[in-house]
Scaffold this motif. Structure first.
Motif, PDB file in Angstrom:
ATOM      1  N   ARG A 123       0.738  -1.201   0.074  1.00 21.86           N
ATOM      2  CA  ARG A 123       0.010  -0.043  -0.013  1.00 21.86           C
ATOM      3  C   ARG A 123       0.851   1.215  -0.029  1.00 21.86           C
ATOM      4  O   ARG A 123       1.978   1.114   0.352  1.00 21.86           O
ATOM      5  CB  ARG A 123      -1.113   0.060   1.272  1.00 21.86           C
ATOM      6  CG  ARG A 123      -2.048  -0.960   1.190  1.00 21.86           C
ATOM      7  CD  ARG A 123      -2.744  -0.949   2.637  1.00 21.86           C
ATOM      8  NE  ARG A 123      -3.632   0.099   2.360  1.00 21.86           N
ATOM      9  CZ  ARG A 123      -4.548   0.482   1.623  1.00 21.86           C
ATOM     10  NH1 ARG A 123      -5.058  -0.608   0.813  1.00 21.86           N
ATOM     11  NH2 ARG A 123      -5.451   1.596   1.575  1.00 21.86           N
ATOM     12  N   LEU A 124       0.255   2.421  -0.557  1.00 25.94           N
ATOM     13  CA  LEU A 124       1.068   3.448  -0.572  1.00 25.94           C
ATOM     14  C   LEU A 124       1.701   4.139   0.721  1.00 25.94           C
ATOM     15  O   LEU A 124       2.755   4.346   0.730  1.00 25.94           O
ATOM     16  CB  LEU A 124       0.408   4.555  -1.226  1.00 25.94           C
ATOM     17  CG  LEU A 124       1.006   5.927  -1.547  1.00 25.94           C
ATOM     18  CD1 LEU A 124       2.171   5.833  -2.602  1.00 25.94           C
ATOM     19  CD2 LEU A 124       0.059   6.905  -1.999  1.00 25.94           C
ATOM     20  N   VAL A 125       0.853   4.142   1.649  1.00 26.57           N
ATOM     21  CA  VAL A 125       1.393   4.391   3.054  1.00 26.57           C
ATOM     22  C   VAL A 125       2.554   3.655   3.525  1.00 26.57           C
ATOM     23  O   VAL A 125       3.513   4.190   4.404  1.00 26.57           O
ATOM     24  CB  VAL A 125       0.062   4.653   4.142  1.00 26.57           C
ATOM     25  CG1 VAL A 125      -0.220   3.098   4.091  1.00 26.57           C
ATOM     26  CG2 VAL A 125       0.313   5.076   5.229  1.00 26.57           C
ATOM     27  N   ASP A 126       2.763   2.334   3.109  1.00 33.14           N
ATOM     28  CA  ASP A 126       3.905   1.386   3.429  1.00 33.14           C
ATOM     29  C   ASP A 126       4.837   1.635   2.431  1.00 33.14           C
ATOM     30  O   ASP A 126       6.273   1.676   3.124  1.00 33.14           O
ATOM     31  CB  ASP A 126       3.399   0.030   3.558  1.00 33.14           C
ATOM     32  CG  ASP A 126       2.182  -0.392   4.553  1.00 33.14           C
ATOM     33  OD1 ASP A 126       2.232   0.255   5.831  1.00 33.14           O
ATOM     34  OD2 ASP A 126       1.287  -0.796   4.317  1.00 33.14           O
ATOM     35  N   ALA A 127       4.739   1.855   1.250  1.00 36.18           N
ATOM     36  CA  ALA A 127       5.710   1.882   0.203  1.00 36.18           C
ATOM     37  C   ALA A 127       6.393   3.341   0.591  1.00 36.18           C
ATOM     38  O   ALA A 127       7.703   3.509   0.283  1.00 36.18           O
ATOM     39  CB  ALA A 127       5.277   2.262  -1.150  1.00 36.18           C
ATOM     40  N   LEU A 128       5.892   4.099   1.258  1.00 39.14           N
ATOM     41  CA  LEU A 128       6.745   5.775   1.396  1.00 39.14           C
ATOM     42  C   LEU A 128       7.541   5.669   2.920  1.00 39.14           C
ATOM     43  O   LEU A 128       7.924   6.646   3.261  1.00 39.14           O
ATOM     44  CB  LEU A 128       5.619   6.830   1.394  1.00 39.14           C
ATOM     45  CG  LEU A 128       4.715   6.889  -0.070  1.00 39.14           C
ATOM     46  CD1 LEU A 128       3.990   8.384   0.078  1.00 39.14           C
ATOM     47  CD2 LEU A 128       5.987   7.236  -1.144  1.00 39.14           C
ATOM     48  N   ALA A 129       7.124   4.700   3.710  1.00 43.03           N
ATOM     49  CA  ALA A 129       7.863   4.266   4.985  1.00 43.03           C
ATOM     50  C   ALA A 129       9.537   4.561   4.940  1.00 43.03           C
ATOM     51  O   ALA A 129      10.101   5.348   5.745  1.00 43.03           O
ATOM     52  CB  ALA A 129       7.515   3.207   5.579  1.00 43.03           C
ATOM     53  N   ASP A 130       9.840   4.298   3.708  1.00 43.14           N
ATOM     54  CA  ASP A 130      11.404   4.213   3.736  1.00 43.14           C
ATOM     55  C   ASP A 130      12.018   5.301   2.415  1.00 43.14           C
ATOM     56  O   ASP A 130      12.755   5.273   1.661  1.00 43.14           O
ATOM     57  CB  ASP A 130      12.258   3.198   3.421  1.00 43.14           C
ATOM     58  CG  ASP A 130      11.818   2.395   2.140  1.00 43.14           C
ATOM     59  OD1 ASP A 130      10.935   2.849   1.750  1.00 43.14           O
ATOM     60  OD2 ASP A 130      12.525   1.422   1.828  1.00 43.14           O
ATOM     61  N   GLN A 131      11.014   6.247   2.024  1.00 40.05           N
ATOM     62  CA  GLN A 131      11.136   7.117   0.944  1.00 40.05           C
ATOM     63  C   GLN A 131      12.358   8.104   1.228  1.00 40.05           C
ATOM     64  O   GLN A 131      12.800   8.331   2.387  1.00 40.05           O
ATOM     65  CB  GLN A 131       9.883   8.210   0.505  1.00 40.05           C
ATOM     66  CG  GLN A 131       9.498   8.835   1.861  1.00 40.05           C
ATOM     67  CD  GLN A 131       8.297   9.628   1.425  1.00 40.05           C
ATOM     68  OE1 GLN A 131       7.999  10.125   0.377  1.00 40.05           O
ATOM     69  NE2 GLN A 131       7.512   9.916   2.564  1.00 40.05           N
ATOM     70  N   TYR A 132      12.865   8.668   0.024  1.00 43.56           N
ATOM     71  CA  TYR A 132      13.836   9.556   0.130  1.00 43.56           C
ATOM     72  C   TYR A 132      13.335  10.890   0.810  1.00 43.56           C
ATOM     73  O   TYR A 132      12.206  11.247   0.134  1.00 43.56           O
ATOM     74  CB  TYR A 132      14.521   9.797  -1.114  1.00 43.56           C
ATOM     75  CG  TYR A 132      15.299  11.088  -1.454  1.00 43.56           C
ATOM     76  CD1 TYR A 132      16.786  10.981  -0.994  1.00 43.56           C
ATOM     77  CD2 TYR A 132      14.880  12.411  -1.995  1.00 43.56           C
ATOM     78  CE1 TYR A 132      17.564  12.103  -1.007  1.00 43.56           C
ATOM     79  CE2 TYR A 132      15.646  13.155  -1.995  1.00 43.56           C
ATOM     80  CZ  TYR A 132      17.059  13.326  -1.703  1.00 43.56           C
ATOM     81  OH  TYR A 132      17.875  14.591  -1.700  1.00 43.56           O
TER      82      TYR A 132
END
Length: 269
Positions: free
Chosen positions: A167-176
């Motif tokens: 899910r997007l909220v999880d995909a962005l957990a380690d974003q730059y």
């Protein structure tokens, strides 16, 4: 009410998108300059539908200014002056290949209706307060462009995702994510009505690209030292929906506003 609007708007999108093959084969016509053109829906992205819909080389037939993301969530899309830039999860920025697909994007041919010169704002909230007093109505669609010197700008960009997509909220957990100070550049984005929730991001949504094209991404926060703000009020809306892939099976229509808030303005500490 929110869900029924989403369903109605999706029906409109299907009707408009039904002729997408022929539309995408021809350049946009001059009378289309007052159209806000959107690919897919924000709720689909929140539900991890990251498959690209159209190449960015086709997207620019419908506008020269806009924002979005890329296939497999591979960074942030910034469309400025007819050129699509890709801000990636490793902090780099490049001109996006014309055949790179986008799963979510919005664009228009930018013709400013309102110009604010010598603008200076402190924090995202300060910018919102300034613009809220300038727009004609909160029920209309606006594309925004800001050119100037930013005393600070915090940007983020997601890493490319692999299947099975989180899910997007999880995909962005380690974003730059990074904060830059004293940088000149351009911010582009949207100001959209609350009733568009589910289709797009209500309120303000901005992406940034530096003048030297080395810094870019989704704006988390910023302060404008001295800039010119342009507003393009766009009265017509066109939506292209995916006809295959994850979008077809996605369960859309749930209230995901809490997840949208988390991904739009993440806490940076």
């Amino acid at each position: 009410m929110r869900n029924s609007f989403l369903v109605a708007a999706l029906v409109v999108g299907i009707l408009l998108g039904a002729g997408s093959a022929s539309l995408l084969s021809s350049p946009a016509l001059p009378q289309d300059r007052e159209v806000f053109y959107q690919v897919s829906a924000i709720d689909a992205l929140l539900e991890s539908v990251y498959d690209g819909v159209i190449p960015v080389g086709d997207l620019i037939r419908y506008g020269d200014t806009g924002i979005g993301t890329f296939d497999s969530l591979d960074g942030e899309l910034i469309l400025v002056d007819g050129i699509v830039y890709q801000a990636r999860g490793d902090g780099t920025v490049r001109i996006a290949p014309s055949d790179l697909l986008t799963p979510l994007a919005m664009t228009t041919f930018f013709d400013p209706d309102r110009t604010l010169t010598g603008a200076s704002t402190s924090g995202y909230a300060g910018f919102e307060n300034l613009l809220d007093a300038e727009v004609r109505s909160g029920n209309l669609i606006y594309m925004i462009r800001i050119d100037g010197s930013f005393s600070s700008v915090t940007v983020r960009a997601p890493h490319r995702q692999e299947r099975p997509y989180p899910r997007l909220v999880d995909a962005l957990a380690d974003q730059y994510i990074a904060t830059h100070t004293n940088v000149s550049g351009t911010a582009v984005g949207t100001l959209l009505p609350e009733y568009m929730g589910g289709l797009n991001v209500p309120g303000y949504h901005l992406h940034f690209i530096s003048d030297d094209r080395t810094i870019g991404g989704h704006i988390v926060d910023f302060s404008l030292e001295n800039g010119t703000i342009f507003l393009d009020e766009t009265p017509r809306f066109m939506m292209l929906l995916p006809s295959e892939g994850g979008f077809i099976e996605a369960k859309l229509g749930r209230d995901l506003s809490h997840e949208l808030t988390a991904v739009e303005r993440p806490v940076t500490g």
